[in-house]
Design a protein around this motif. Structure first.
Motif, PDB file in Angstrom:
ATOM      1  N   LEU A  57       0.842  -1.193   0.000  1.00  0.00           N
ATOM      2  CA  LEU A  57       0.000   0.000   0.000  1.00  0.00           C
ATOM      3  C   LEU A  57       0.876   1.241   0.000  1.00  0.00           C
ATOM      4  CD1 LEU A  57      -2.440  -0.999   2.890  1.00  0.00           C
ATOM      5  CD2 LEU A  57      -2.785  -1.314   0.446  1.00  0.00           C
ATOM      6  N   LEU A  58       0.464   2.258  -0.724  1.00  0.00           N
ATOM      7  CA  LEU A  58       1.116   3.554  -0.717  1.00  0.00           C
ATOM      8  C   LEU A  58       0.150   4.527  -0.068  1.00  0.00           C
ATOM      9  CD1 LEU A  58       3.417   5.490  -1.680  1.00  0.00           C
ATOM     10  CD2 LEU A  58       2.036   5.841  -3.740  1.00  0.00           C
ATOM     11  N   LEU A  59       0.508   5.042   1.100  1.00  0.00           N
ATOM     12  CA  LEU A  59      -0.344   5.989   1.816  1.00  0.00           C
ATOM     13  C   LEU A  59       0.395   7.303   1.987  1.00  0.00           C
ATOM     14  CD1 LEU A  59      -1.731   3.709   4.671  1.00  0.00           C
ATOM     15  CD2 LEU A  59      -2.907   4.417   2.596  1.00  0.00           C
ATOM     16  N   THR A  60      -0.222   8.384   1.545  1.00  0.00           N
ATOM     17  CA  THR A  60       0.349   9.702   1.767  1.00  0.00           C
ATOM     18  C   THR A  60      -0.342  10.339   2.958  1.00  0.00           C
ATOM     19  OG1 THR A  60      -1.203  10.750   0.245  1.00  0.00           O
ATOM     20  CG2 THR A  60       0.894   9.991  -0.683  1.00  0.00           C
ATOM     21  N   GLY A  61       0.313  11.305   3.562  1.00  0.00           N
ATOM     22  CA  GLY A  61      -0.275  12.011   4.688  1.00  0.00           C
ATOM     23  C   GLY A  61      -0.220  11.234   5.992  1.00  0.00           C
ATOM     24  N   ALA A  62       0.719  10.325   6.125  1.00  0.00           N
ATOM     25  CA  ALA A  62       0.775   9.434   7.286  1.00  0.00           C
ATOM     26  C   ALA A  62       1.068  10.144   8.599  1.00  0.00           C
ATOM     27  CB  ALA A  62       1.830   8.353   7.065  1.00  0.00           C
ATOM     28  N   THR A  63       1.585  11.360   8.546  1.00  0.00           N
ATOM     29  CA  THR A  63       1.860  12.076   9.798  1.00  0.00           C
ATOM     30  C   THR A  63       0.690  12.959  10.221  1.00  0.00           C
ATOM     31  OG1 THR A  63       3.013  13.834   8.589  1.00  0.00           O
ATOM     32  CG2 THR A  63       4.365  12.048   9.504  1.00  0.00           C
ATOM     33  N   GLY A  64      -0.357  13.017   9.399  1.00  0.00           N
ATOM     34  CA  GLY A  64      -1.550  13.785   9.752  1.00  0.00           C
ATOM     35  C   GLY A  64      -2.532  12.933  10.529  1.00  0.00           C
ATOM     36  N   PHE A  65      -3.626  13.531  10.944  1.00  0.00           N
ATOM     37  CA  PHE A  65      -4.613  12.859  11.789  1.00  0.00           C
ATOM     38  C   PHE A  65      -5.226  11.648  11.095  1.00  0.00           C
ATOM     39  CE2 PHE A  65      -8.981  12.338  13.361  1.00  0.00           C
ATOM     40  CZ  PHE A  65      -8.715  12.088  14.697  1.00  0.00           C
ATOM     41  N   VAL A  66      -5.815  11.854   9.924  1.00  0.00           N
ATOM     42  CA  VAL A  66      -6.489  10.763   9.219  1.00  0.00           C
ATOM     43  C   VAL A  66      -5.476   9.742   8.724  1.00  0.00           C
ATOM     44  CG1 VAL A  66      -7.925  10.170   7.226  1.00  0.00           C
ATOM     45  CG2 VAL A  66      -8.463  12.195   8.598  1.00  0.00           C
ATOM     46  N   GLY A  67      -4.379  10.214   8.167  1.00  0.00           N
ATOM     47  CA  GLY A  67      -3.343   9.304   7.675  1.00  0.00           C
ATOM     48  C   GLY A  67      -2.779   8.424   8.765  1.00  0.00           C
ATOM     49  N   ARG A  68      -2.582   9.003   9.936  1.00  0.00           N
ATOM     50  CA  ARG A  68      -2.055   8.225  11.052  1.00  0.00           C
ATOM     51  C   ARG A  68      -3.047   7.125  11.447  1.00  0.00           C
ATOM     52  NH1 ARG A  68       0.338  10.410  16.833  1.00  0.00           N
ATOM     53  NH2 ARG A  68       0.945   8.358  17.582  1.00  0.00           N
ATOM     54  N   TYR A  69      -4.318   7.439  11.477  1.00  0.00           N
ATOM     55  CA  TYR A  69      -5.327   6.412  11.794  1.00  0.00           C
ATOM     56  C   TYR A  69      -5.312   5.303  10.745  1.00  0.00           C
ATOM     57  CZ  TYR A  69      -8.293   6.954  15.883  1.00  0.00           C
ATOM     58  OH  TYR A  69      -8.781   6.925  17.159  1.00  0.00           O
ATOM     59  N   LEU A  70      -5.164   5.658   9.485  1.00  0.00           N
ATOM     60  CA  LEU A  70      -5.095   4.644   8.434  1.00  0.00           C
ATOM     61  C   LEU A  70      -3.894   3.732   8.641  1.00  0.00           C
ATOM     62  CD1 LEU A  70      -6.036   6.698   5.257  1.00  0.00           C
ATOM     63  CD2 LEU A  70      -7.338   4.833   6.268  1.00  0.00           C
ATOM     64  N   VAL A  71      -2.729   4.342   8.880  1.00  0.00           N
ATOM     65  CA  VAL A  71      -1.506   3.566   9.088  1.00  0.00           C
ATOM     66  C   VAL A  71      -1.658   2.647  10.294  1.00  0.00           C
ATOM     67  CG1 VAL A  71       0.939   3.711   9.721  1.00  0.00           C
ATOM     68  CG2 VAL A  71       0.010   5.239   7.971  1.00  0.00           C
ATOM     69  N   GLU A  72      -2.130   3.190  11.400  1.00  0.00           N
ATOM     70  CA  GLU A  72      -2.241   2.393  12.613  1.00  0.00           C
ATOM     71  C   GLU A  72      -3.325   1.325  12.491  1.00  0.00           C
ATOM     72  OE1 GLU A  72      -1.946   4.570  16.265  1.00  0.00           O
ATOM     73  OE2 GLU A  72      -0.199   5.650  15.533  1.00  0.00           O
ATOM     74  N   SER A  73      -4.343   1.568  11.667  1.00  0.00           N
ATOM     75  CA  SER A  73      -5.349   0.540  11.408  1.00  0.00           C
ATOM     76  C   SER A  73      -4.735  -0.628  10.637  1.00  0.00           C
ATOM     77  CB  SER A  73      -6.530   1.114  10.622  1.00  0.00           C
ATOM     78  OG  SER A  73      -7.210   2.080  11.382  1.00  0.00           O
ATOM     79  N   VAL A  74      -3.913  -0.320   9.658  1.00  0.00           N
ATOM     80  CA  VAL A  74      -3.242  -1.379   8.892  1.00  0.00           C
ATOM     81  C   VAL A  74      -2.263  -2.137   9.788  1.00  0.00           C
ATOM     82  CG1 VAL A  74      -1.659  -1.852   6.978  1.00  0.00           C
ATOM     83  CG2 VAL A  74      -3.540  -0.239   6.664  1.00  0.00           C
TER      84      VAL A  74
END
Length: 91
Positions: A40-57
């Protein structure tokens, strides 16, 4: 699972956030399972929503019982990602 268990980040989730992540994984487990073993390629990982996505994965990788997703996180703040996810980040 013990109270001391966290998903990896040094400033990792408290029990409320961990409960949210567990709910997300339960609710989206079927969809997340389809991503099992993929990259997966996720941008914005240091922001609020991006961080939740990363931590969910990351949480899915831990409790999903399937091949882990490999996540690529392009960022302007690589040191922040290394601090948050020291066991997951490859430098």
């Amino acid at each position: 699972m013990s109270v001391e268990h966290s998903i990896g980040p040094l400033d990792g989730p408290d029990h409320v956030i961990r409960d949210d992540l567990d709910r997300i994984v339960r609710a989206c487990g079927g969809e997340m399972g389809k991503l099992s073993g993929s990259s997966l390629l996720l941008t914005g990982a240091t922001g609020f929503v991006g961080r939740y996505l990363v931590e969910s994965v990351i949480r899915f990788n831990e409790i999903g019982g399937a091949a882990p997703c490999i996540v690529t996180l392009p960022t302007r703040h690589p040191e922040l990602l290394k601090v948050r996810y020291p066991t997951q980040v490859e430098a």
